[in-house]
Design a protein around this motif. Structure first.
Motif, PDB file in Angstrom:
ATOM      1  N   ARG A 122       3.455   9.550   1.396  1.00  0.00           N
ATOM      2  CA  ARG A 122       2.945   8.859   1.414  1.00  0.00           C
ATOM      3  C   ARG A 122       4.185   7.563   1.107  1.00  0.00           C
ATOM      4  O   ARG A 122       4.600   6.765   2.067  1.00  0.00           O
ATOM      5  CB  ARG A 122       2.425   7.425  -0.316  1.00  0.00           C
ATOM      6  N   ASP A 123       5.313   7.979   0.060  1.00  0.00           N
ATOM      7  CA  ASP A 123       6.718   6.880   0.267  1.00  0.00           C
ATOM      8  C   ASP A 123       7.235   7.363   1.247  1.00  0.00           C
ATOM      9  O   ASP A 123       8.329   6.256   1.812  1.00  0.00           O
ATOM     10  CB  ASP A 123       6.995   7.781  -1.498  1.00  0.00           C
ATOM     11  N   GLN A 124       7.365   8.562   1.682  1.00  0.00           N
ATOM     12  CA  GLN A 124       8.148   8.415   3.557  1.00  0.00           C
ATOM     13  C   GLN A 124       7.290   7.584   3.999  1.00  0.00           C
ATOM     14  O   GLN A 124       8.663   6.962   4.528  1.00  0.00           O
ATOM     15  CB  GLN A 124       7.909   9.849   3.888  1.00  0.00           C
ATOM     16  N   LEU A 125       6.346   7.187   4.057  1.00  0.00           N
ATOM     17  CA  LEU A 125       5.885   6.575   5.493  1.00  0.00           C
ATOM     18  C   LEU A 125       5.665   4.784   5.251  1.00  0.00           C
ATOM     19  O   LEU A 125       5.963   3.987   5.760  1.00  0.00           O
ATOM     20  CB  LEU A 125       4.121   6.680   5.564  1.00  0.00           C
ATOM     21  N   VAL A 126       5.659   4.578   4.201  1.00  0.00           N
ATOM     22  CA  VAL A 126       6.352   3.335   3.501  1.00  0.00           C
ATOM     23  C   VAL A 126       7.288   2.208   4.182  1.00  0.00           C
ATOM     24  O   VAL A 126       7.095   1.274   5.091  1.00  0.00           O
ATOM     25  CB  VAL A 126       6.129   3.283   2.062  1.00  0.00           C
ATOM     26  N   PRO A 127       8.285   2.932   4.349  1.00  0.00           N
ATOM     27  CA  PRO A 127       9.530   2.677   4.823  1.00  0.00           C
ATOM     28  C   PRO A 127       8.951   2.357   6.270  1.00  0.00           C
ATOM     29  O   PRO A 127       9.705   1.542   7.254  1.00  0.00           O
ATOM     30  CB  PRO A 127      10.584   2.772   4.705  1.00  0.00           C
ATOM     31  N   ILE A 128       8.565   3.454   7.077  1.00  0.00           N
ATOM     32  CA  ILE A 128       8.177   3.215   8.500  1.00  0.00           C
ATOM     33  C   ILE A 128       7.731   2.095   8.714  1.00  0.00           C
ATOM     34  O   ILE A 128       7.548   1.602  10.219  1.00  0.00           O
ATOM     35  CB  ILE A 128       7.841   4.341   8.666  1.00  0.00           C
ATOM     36  N   LEU A 129       6.261   1.531   8.080  1.00  0.00           N
ATOM     37  CA  LEU A 129       5.467   0.607   8.733  1.00  0.00           C
ATOM     38  C   LEU A 129       6.073  -0.814   8.863  1.00  0.00           C
ATOM     39  O   LEU A 129       5.577  -1.437   9.507  1.00  0.00           O
ATOM     40  CB  LEU A 129       4.608   0.572   7.310  1.00  0.00           C
ATOM     41  N   HIS A 130       7.363  -0.748   7.800  1.00  0.00           N
ATOM     42  CA  HIS A 130       8.189  -2.198   8.463  1.00  0.00           C
ATOM     43  C   HIS A 130       6.729  -3.273   8.250  1.00  0.00           C
ATOM     44  O   HIS A 130       7.205  -4.062   8.835  1.00  0.00           O
ATOM     45  CB  HIS A 130       8.353  -2.075   9.765  1.00  0.00           C
ATOM     46  N   ILE A 131       6.377  -3.434   7.255  1.00  0.00           N
ATOM     47  CA  ILE A 131       5.534  -4.648   6.646  1.00  0.00           C
ATOM     48  C   ILE A 131       5.789  -5.635   5.605  1.00  0.00           C
ATOM     49  O   ILE A 131       6.861  -4.901   4.889  1.00  0.00           O
ATOM     50  CB  ILE A 131       4.157  -4.503   6.815  1.00  0.00           C
ATOM     51  N   ALA A 132       5.539  -6.687   6.034  1.00  0.00           N
ATOM     52  CA  ALA A 132       5.811  -7.870   4.347  1.00  0.00           C
ATOM     53  C   ALA A 132       4.113  -7.897   3.839  1.00  0.00           C
ATOM     54  O   ALA A 132       3.140  -7.446   3.886  1.00  0.00           O
ATOM     55  CB  ALA A 132       6.382  -8.712   4.945  1.00  0.00           C
ATOM     56  N   ARG A 133       3.968  -8.269   2.426  1.00  0.00           N
ATOM     57  CA  ARG A 133       2.663  -8.502   1.457  1.00  0.00           C
ATOM     58  C   ARG A 133       2.221  -9.233   2.919  1.00  0.00           C
ATOM     59  O   ARG A 133       2.494 -10.478   3.237  1.00  0.00           O
ATOM     60  CB  ARG A 133       3.392  -9.019   0.413  1.00  0.00           C
ATOM     61  N   GLY A 134       0.849  -8.828   2.675  1.00  0.00           N
ATOM     62  CA  GLY A 134      -0.269 -10.009   3.317  1.00  0.00           C
ATOM     63  C   GLY A 134       0.122  -9.561   4.752  1.00  0.00           C
ATOM     64  O   GLY A 134      -1.486 -10.389   5.470  1.00  0.00           O
ATOM     65  N   ASP A 135       0.659  -7.923   5.556  1.00  0.00           N
ATOM     66  CA  ASP A 135       0.646  -8.062   7.027  1.00  0.00           C
ATOM     67  C   ASP A 135      -0.877  -7.780   6.562  1.00  0.00           C
ATOM     68  O   ASP A 135      -0.612  -6.326   5.797  1.00  0.00           O
ATOM     69  CB  ASP A 135       1.653  -7.345   7.281  1.00  0.00           C
ATOM     70  N   ARG A 136      -1.151  -7.746   7.719  1.00  0.00           N
ATOM     71  CA  ARG A 136      -2.615  -6.774   7.995  1.00  0.00           C
ATOM     72  C   ARG A 136      -2.450  -5.504   9.309  1.00  0.00           C
ATOM     73  O   ARG A 136      -1.308  -4.948  10.079  1.00  0.00           O
ATOM     74  CB  ARG A 136      -3.601  -7.534   8.950  1.00  0.00           C
ATOM     75  N   VAL A 137      -2.791  -4.250   8.421  1.00  0.00           N
ATOM     76  CA  VAL A 137      -2.271  -2.629   8.530  1.00  0.00           C
ATOM     77  C   VAL A 137      -3.995  -2.538   9.269  1.00  0.00           C
ATOM     78  O   VAL A 137      -4.557  -1.605   8.938  1.00  0.00           O
ATOM     79  CB  VAL A 137      -1.426  -2.167   7.895  1.00  0.00           C
ATOM     80  N   ALA A 138      -4.056  -1.787  11.037  1.00  0.00           N
ATOM     81  CA  ALA A 138      -5.179  -1.450  10.536  1.00  0.00           C
ATOM     82  C   ALA A 138      -4.830   0.181  10.723  1.00  0.00           C
ATOM     83  O   ALA A 138      -4.230   1.311  11.313  1.00  0.00           O
ATOM     84  CB  ALA A 138      -5.634  -1.499  12.630  1.00  0.00           C
ATOM     85  N   ILE A 139      -6.345   1.039  10.394  1.00  0.00           N
ATOM     86  CA  ILE A 139      -6.312   2.227  10.486  1.00  0.00           C
ATOM     87  C   ILE A 139      -7.448   2.705  10.998  1.00  0.00           C
ATOM     88  O   ILE A 139      -8.679   2.928  10.806  1.00  0.00           O
ATOM     89  CB  ILE A 139      -6.265   3.022   8.837  1.00  0.00           C
ATOM     90  N   ALA A 140      -6.745   3.850  12.217  1.00  0.00           N
ATOM     91  CA  ALA A 140      -8.119   4.040  13.259  1.00  0.00           C
ATOM     92  C   ALA A 140      -8.216   5.827  13.871  1.00  0.00           C
ATOM     93  O   ALA A 140      -7.117   5.942  13.872  1.00  0.00           O
ATOM     94  CB  ALA A 140      -8.298   3.820  14.168  1.00  0.00           C
TER      95      ALA A 140
END
Length: 567
Positions: free
Chosen positions: A86-104
């Motif tokens: 999980r910690d490895q994935l967080v910086p790759i998301l490159h998002i800010a608080r409140g950004d919507r991220v879809a999981i499909a």
């Protein structure tokens, strides 16, 4: 019927359960209940779901998830490994608080890690129906406009083919090493701590229009739903301890790690909450099934010593049949629950006969309420096996008549609820939000029922034109819209019929000159998720019966079904 189910009163069991609830929710307890702004709240609840998630780090090298990769090879991950991923994935998301991220994605370890990473990064997790067709998924994505989509290879291909142009990360493929190094080296801004009222997740649901809507759940909504599930578990433990003449603490010390078999889709509120987050936060082992297979489920129950199994009646019947036929061992099961629809009494008897050591339970809830509204397990369930559960301490429940008047005990009307679990509203749907959510926070469920003197909720009917087949919600209006696109079709109606295994099965009647039953089924299956296609179709030339308002009379159609279908 057995003596166990013949007695539907059991006042002593209800009183005993109430005493346990009082202890579990009392002052100083992790589940202590207070009131703020007119809502019942868990006093010790954190404002941010990620704070609860972080508390699970303490489970270290304990097995967290058992899964199978794309090649079918088994993989086991500890809590340490899941947090590292999980910690490895967080910086790759490159998002800010409140950004919507879809999981499909289908149910798989990557889905769990994706959700945890979105919470850590401060995003809003948009849970997409992975069983939907490419166009269906595209419609959800276009509705919420996510900053990034986290997908598996199959969903990536489907949404690209459907025309999605946004950013997609296929988590089932290795990341580019250079990209991984660069993102990991970047110092990600601290997402800080969310406010309790900040959006946490968006889960899609439908209604009488059949059009999908995103229910926006805040951190408080999700946390309250989760803690209600955990509280229910503690109450069950307290009841067991009382029956055995010991304390809950002593009983917990003797118990092995809880192991749960995840069969609900993770994009469902039941899959997200009771299937994943609740056992995760309790240090349990989550064994993932991507699709239902009774043989594989039986193997996993025995091999992984599954102690908690929550499923729809269809799946329970399958497992019980296996046990009857070939002696499949169910001895590890300690808690058997049912969601999606009511437990038939004959199924309860069968479960009790084969698993007399297991606590049996049921519940009633909805996406818009972050999970359960009513629940009953063990003695509470056995006291009223025909009920949908007992209303939970965190939820206010009342029954309203046609004109909005509040009805009394035992009277039947629409079930209306209020509490810290109730959604903020539907994403970008102010009119549809106003239709179900009052200004003072009461949610109209669309279900018709009653509440008895002990707080048990009984479902009588659904105002929504919806069929629950094998635990899946199928909205007739959505199916009828697709049927209406068949060339030459002049009339159609979709409705449910009782089915012992599925609970209900969807059937349809159409007037269409140039298509047969198989063609109608294939037409729907190619445009919606396969499970939404009717199991049978009657093609007729006779006008469909209608009521005084000119609407198709589905009560009359159900009576005519044997004649129309030849069944």
């Amino acid at each position: 019927m057995s003596d166990m189910l013949r007695d539907s009163t059991r006042p002593q069991e209800v009183a005993s359960a109430d005493a346990v609830v009082a202890r579990v929710t009392g002052p100083g307890s992790p589940f202590e209940i207070g009131e703020r702004d007119g809502l019942r709240l868990f006093i010790a609840a954190p404002p941010d779901l990620n704070l609860l998630i972080e508390s699970a780090r303490r489970f270290g090298d304990r097995t967290c998830v058992v899964d199978f990769d794309s090649a079918g090879a088994e993989r086991r991950m500890s809590y340490d490994q899941v947090f590292s991923w999980r910690d490895q994935l967080v910086p790759i998301l490159h998002i800010a608080r409140g950004d919507r991220v879809a999981i499909a994605m289908r149910n798989r370890a990557e889905w769990l890690v994706a959700f945890l990473a979105v919470m850590k990064a401060g995003g809003v997790a948009v849970l997409v129906n992975s069983r939907g067709s490419g166009p269906e998924v595209l419609a959800m994505l276009e509705d919420v406009d996510p900053a990034v989509v986290l997908a598996d290879s199959e969903r990536t291909a489907a949404i690209r083919e459907a025309g999605f142009k946004g950013r997609v990360l296929d988590l089932t493929k290795p990341f580019n090493a250079d990209e991984l190094a660069r993102r990991t080296a970047d110092t990600s801004p601290d997402a800080s701590v969310a406010k309790a009222t900040d959006p946490c997740a968006i889960l899609f649901t439908s209604g009488t229009t059949g059009r999908v809507k995103g229910a926006v759940l805040s951190h408080r909504n999700v946390i309250t739903g989760l803690m209600s599930t955990q509280m229910s578990g503690m109450i069950v433990l307290g009841n067991m301890a009382a029956q055995m003449g010991t304390t809950p603490e002593a009983l917990m010390a003797q118990m092995p790690q809880q192991a749960s078999l995840l069969v609900y889709p993770l994009f469902h509120v039941s899959g997200l909450g009771s299937g994943f987050l609740s056992p995760f936060l309790g240090g349990g082992k989550v064994v993932i099934m991507r699709r239902w297979d009774a043989d594989e489920a039986a193997r996993l129950i025995a091999a992984e010593q599954i102690s908690m199994f929550s499923a729809v009646p269809t799946m329970l019947w399958d497992i019980l049949h296996r046990a009857r036929i070939d002696g499949t061992s169910l001895s590890s099961l300690r808690n058997i629950g049912c969601g999606g629809q009511a437990l038939p009494v004959n199924l309860v008897e069968e479960v009790h006969a084969l698993c007399p050591h297991a606590q049996i339970g049921t519940g009633y809830g909805m996406t818009e309420c972050s999970g359960a509204i009513a629940q009953a397990v063990g003695p509470e369930f056995m006291a009223r096996p025909a009920a949908a559960g007992r209303k939970l301490a965190m939820v206010e429940v009342r029954i309203e008549g046609p004109d909005g008047q509040v009805l009394g005990e035992g009277e039947t009307g629409e079930i209306v609820v209020r509490g810290a679990q109730v959604m903020q509203g539907y994403w970008n749907r102010p009119e549809e939000t106003a239709a179900v959510l009052t200004e003072d926070g009461w949610l109209r469920t669309g279900d018709v029922g009653m509440v008895d003197s002990d707080g048990y909720v009984f479902i009588v009917d659904r105002k929504k034109d919806m069929v629950i087949s094998g635990g899946e919600n199928i909205y007739c209006a959505e199916v009828e819209r697709v049927l209406g696109t068949i060339p030459g079709l002049t009339e159609c109606a979709a409705f449910g019929l009782p089915d012992e295994r599925l609970g209900e099965r969807l059937v349809a009647v159409v007037i269409a000159p140039n298509i047969d039953e198989a063609g109608v089924i294939a037409w729907v299956a190619s445009r919606l998720a396969r499970y939404k296609a009717p199991s049978r179709v009657a093609v007729t030339t006779t006008p469909l019966p209608r009521n005084a308002l000119g609407k198709v009379d589905k009560i009359a159609l159900r009576k005519l079904w044997p004649e129309l279908s030849g069944e």
